[in-house]
Design an enzyme around this catalytic site. Structure first.
Site, mmCIF file in Angstrom:
data_model
loop_
_atom_site.group_PDB
_atom_site.id
_atom_site.type_symbol
_atom_site.label_atom_id
_atom_site.label_comp_id
_atom_site.label_asym_id
_atom_site.label_seq_id
_atom_site.Cartn_x
_atom_site.Cartn_y
_atom_site.Cartn_z
ATOM 1 N N ASP A 265 -35.314 -7.679 -17.082
ATOM 2 C CA ASP A 265 -36.403 -8.016 -16.160
ATOM 3 C C ASP A 265 -36.131 -9.363 -15.478
ATOM 4 O O ASP A 265 -36.879 -9.784 -14.594
ATOM 5 C CB ASP A 265 -37.779 -7.980 -16.847
ATOM 6 C CG ASP A 265 -37.894 -8.953 -18.009
ATOM 7 O OD1 ASP A 265 -36.911 -9.660 -18.316
ATOM 8 O OD2 ASP A 265 -38.988 -9.018 -18.616
ATOM 9 N N SER A 266 -35.012 -10.006 -15.839
ATOM 10 C CA SER A 266 -34.571 -11.209 -15.118
ATOM 11 C C SER A 266 -34.332 -10.876 -13.644
ATOM 12 O O SER A 266 -34.295 -11.778 -12.806
ATOM 13 C CB SER A 266 -33.289 -11.771 -15.747
ATOM 14 O OG SER A 266 -32.293 -10.775 -15.845
ATOM 15 N N ASP B 251 -35.067 -2.927 -20.082
ATOM 16 C CA ASP B 251 -35.908 -4.039 -20.540
ATOM 17 C C ASP B 251 -37.365 -3.733 -20.217
ATOM 18 O O ASP B 251 -37.741 -3.660 -19.038
ATOM 19 C CB ASP B 251 -35.446 -5.298 -19.785
ATOM 20 C CG ASP B 251 -35.762 -6.577 -20.524
ATOM 21 O OD1 ASP B 251 -36.247 -6.503 -21.662
ATOM 22 O OD2 ASP B 251 -35.490 -7.648 -19.953
ATOM 23 N N LYS C 188 -35.567 -2.399 -24.673
ATOM 24 C CA LYS C 188 -35.663 -3.712 -25.334
ATOM 25 C C LYS C 188 -37.085 -4.226 -25.183
ATOM 26 O O LYS C 188 -37.665 -4.128 -24.105
ATOM 27 C CB LYS C 188 -34.679 -4.696 -24.706
ATOM 28 C CG LYS C 188 -34.813 -6.109 -25.243
ATOM 29 C CD LYS C 188 -33.692 -6.997 -24.778
ATOM 30 C CE LYS C 188 -33.912 -7.644 -23.436
ATOM 31 N NZ LYS C 188 -35.080 -8.551 -23.329
ATOM 32 N N GLU D 173 -39.653 -7.682 -26.243
ATOM 33 C CA GLU D 173 -39.705 -9.049 -26.761
ATOM 34 C C GLU D 173 -40.795 -9.156 -27.822
ATOM 35 O O GLU D 173 -41.859 -8.550 -27.687
ATOM 36 C CB GLU D 173 -40.026 -10.042 -25.620
ATOM 37 C CG GLU D 173 -38.910 -10.168 -24.621
ATOM 38 C CD GLU D 173 -39.163 -11.228 -23.548
ATOM 39 O OE1 GLU D 173 -40.057 -12.082 -23.718
ATOM 40 O OE2 GLU D 173 -38.440 -11.189 -22.534
ATOM 41 N N GLU E 254 -32.312 -15.097 -28.416
ATOM 42 C CA GLU E 254 -32.187 -15.967 -27.232
ATOM 43 C C GLU E 254 -32.631 -17.389 -27.533
ATOM 44 O O GLU E 254 -33.624 -17.618 -28.238
ATOM 45 C CB GLU E 254 -33.031 -15.415 -26.067
ATOM 46 C CG GLU E 254 -32.975 -16.353 -24.862
ATOM 47 C CD GLU E 254 -33.475 -15.797 -23.545
ATOM 48 O OE1 GLU E 254 -33.968 -14.657 -23.502
ATOM 49 O OE2 GLU E 254 -33.359 -16.531 -22.539
HETATM 50 O O1 KIV Z 1 -33.949 -10.004 -18.689
HETATM 51 C C1 KIV Z 1 -32.870 -10.432 -19.095
HETATM 52 O O2 KIV Z 1 -31.887 -10.523 -18.356
HETATM 53 C C2 KIV Z 1 -32.775 -10.827 -20.490
HETATM 54 C C3 KIV Z 1 -31.677 -11.774 -20.832
HETATM 55 C C4 KIV Z 1 -32.225 -12.974 -21.471
HETATM 56 C C5 KIV Z 1 -30.650 -11.180 -21.672
HETATM 57 O O3 KIV Z 1 -33.573 -10.437 -21.298
#
Ligand code: KIV
Length: 270
Positions: free
Chosen positions: A51-52, A90, A119, A121, A188
């Site tokens: 999600d970056s 993500d 993924k 968090e 992270e």
């Molecule tokens: O969204 C992303 O790119 C991440 C990185 C910190 C690996 O979660």
């Protein structure tokens, strides 16, 4: 000087990654589109559609406004470009706040993309959600330590695992999430000692970013590692190329040549 490692020739699965733990470091980068995913195919074991992208490709200040539709679109593109790496979706902020919502969204990911894992968090407070997802056939990577989706709640990005108490808390998160069924864990922004101890305590692979060399693998955001993202540069980002300078130099030359009517010359005309 490191030795030149062979390209990856076989499809990477959850099992492949489990076998690499303790034997060979795992490589992962982010990707957001088919063009670059194609370039990364066979070069790394894993691709994260992170999600970056909301920051680097959509120009927002943080990741929080990323949506399922946006992430699905980019993941479909990445899956069109790369076939060998294990592709991870993500889950955006607010899409896994309870187990029913998390499962409905994860099922949508599996139905609409070829991503092999998702993924999320969070620490031990996500135990029930991780258990529900894994019991329903979803492969889950958990993301602990510095959690970018908590930036507004925490008022910034802070390195974790600075005291013994913090390390023990992270170790407890890791243990609970592994027990709930996570098949890998992203660590992270934490002190190297914390990440090394978590890696040694777990049977599943850990992938670090800003977490030192003691993890089972590393991940970098591709636009950071190739020097395209200039808004800020965290200490842990090593630049493997100066993408922004390359583009600016090329565009300068293009502009000069067009203005001078040197491009297109006969080689580029019919
Ligand atoms: O969204 C992303 O790119 C991440 C990185 C910190 C690996 O979660």
């Amino acid at each position: 000087m490191s030795i030149q490692t062979p390209k990856i020739e076989k499809k990477v699965t959850v099992k492949t990654l489990q076998k690499l733990k303790g034997k060979e470091p795992i490589t992962m980068v982010t990707a957001y589109d088919a063009l670059f995913a194609q370039l990364f195919d066979g070069e790394v074991e894993m691709i994260l559609v992170g999600d970056s992208l909301n920051m680097s490709f959509f120009g927002k200040e943080d990741t929080l406004s990323a949506t399922m539709d946006q992430m699905i679109y980019h993941t479909q593109a990445v899956c069109n470009g790369a076939t060998l790496p294990l592709i991870v979706f993500d889950m955006p902020f607010g899409t896994y706040t309870n187990k029913e919502q998390a499962l409905a969204n994860a099922v949508r990911v599996y139905r609409e993309t070829n991503a092999q894992a998702i993924k999320i968090e969070g620490g031990r407070e996500k135990e029930e959600i991780v258990r529900h997802l894994t019991q329903n056939g979803i492969a889950v990577i958990t993301h602990i330590g510095l959690k970018p989706q908590s930036v507004r709640a925490e008022g910034g990005y802070y390195i974790q695992g600075k005291s013994e108490e913090e390390i023990l808390s992270l170790l407890e998160d890791a243990r609970v999430l592994q027990e709930a069924g996570a098949f890998a864990m992203l660590l992270e922004g934490m002190k190297s000692e914390a990440a090394t101890r978590i890696t040694q305590a777990l049977a599943i692979p850990t992938i670090g970013i800003g977490a030192g060399v003691g993890t089972d693998g590393q991940v970098l955001v591709w636009s950071d590692m190739f020097g395209f993202f200039e808004a800020f540069k965290p200490k842990f980002v090593k630049e493997y190329g100066d993408g922004a300078a390359l583009i600016r130099k090329g565009l300068q030359q293009y502009r000069d040549e067009v203005k001078a009517r040197e491009f297109p010359d006969d080689n580029y005309a019919y």
